[in-house]
Design a protein around this motif. Structure first.
Motif: not given
Ligand SMILES: [Zn+2]
Length: 177
Positions: A128-135, A137-144, A116-123
């Motif tokens: 935090e749930v707002e991770f769902e509005s990052t690019s 998260f969108a990338w992960l949903q498409r490609n993970a 299991a990994v907890d993933i973050g991104t820059l900025g």
């Protein structure tokens, strides 16, 4: 049936095993083999099992090719460390029900498995749930999925955990209830 180790730790923390069982929370075993999967910008080392570590590196590279930054916020966490986390929250006076909505009891965290990994991104602040509005998260949903990662703590997940868009799991894991 939970292991003797799990039952002993739950008893020590004052957590009802029956309640966990009623909630359908599976126990996870601790990874036997780990490797360094990523060193954070802060120098912190994150470990995963070999297959998950390899998949993580490939996924991170593919994301980078698409100008998306994936950072590991946490990977493997030992059973002892999970226990210490719960103890610290209890010592701060947080009610158990509130703690267990967001933190797994020791022996019950997917982070013990090294998959299991907890993933973050820059900025964005981590975990935090707002991770769902990052690019990211969108990338992960498409490609993970191509890299064997899935998101077990989606909204209304069967474990009754809060929604965790940052938490991703590699492959299948053995669960025992
Ligand atoms: Zn997590």
């Amino acid at each position: 049936m939970y292991s003797a180790q799990a039952l002993a730790m739950l008893a020590e923390l004052g957590i009802s095993a029956n309640e966990l069982e009623a909630r359908g929370l599976p126990e996870y075993s601790q990874a036997a083999i780990l490797e360094l999967a990523e060193r954070g910008l802060d120098g912190r080392e994150h470990f995963l099992g070999p297959a998950a570590a390899q998949a993580w590196r490939l996924m991170k590279e593919a994301a980078r090719d698409d100008q998306v930054v994936l950072q590991m916020v946490s990977g493997f966490r030992s059973i002892e460390r999970q226990k210490a986390i719960i103890e610290r929250k209890l010592a701060k006076g947080q009610p158990l029900s509130q703690i267990l909505a967001v933190s797994a009891p020791p022996c019950f965290s997917q982070h013990h498995t090294g998959q299991a990994v907890d993933i973050g991104t820059l900025g964005y602040p981590p975990l935090e749930v707002e991770f769902e509005s990052t690019s990211a998260f969108a990338w992960l949903q498409r490609n993970a999925g191509q890299f064997g990662f899935s998101m077990p703590y989606a909204k209304n997940n069967r474990y009754d955990y809060s929604y965790e868009p940052w938490h991703w799991l590699h492959g299948e894991i053995a669960e025992s209830i």
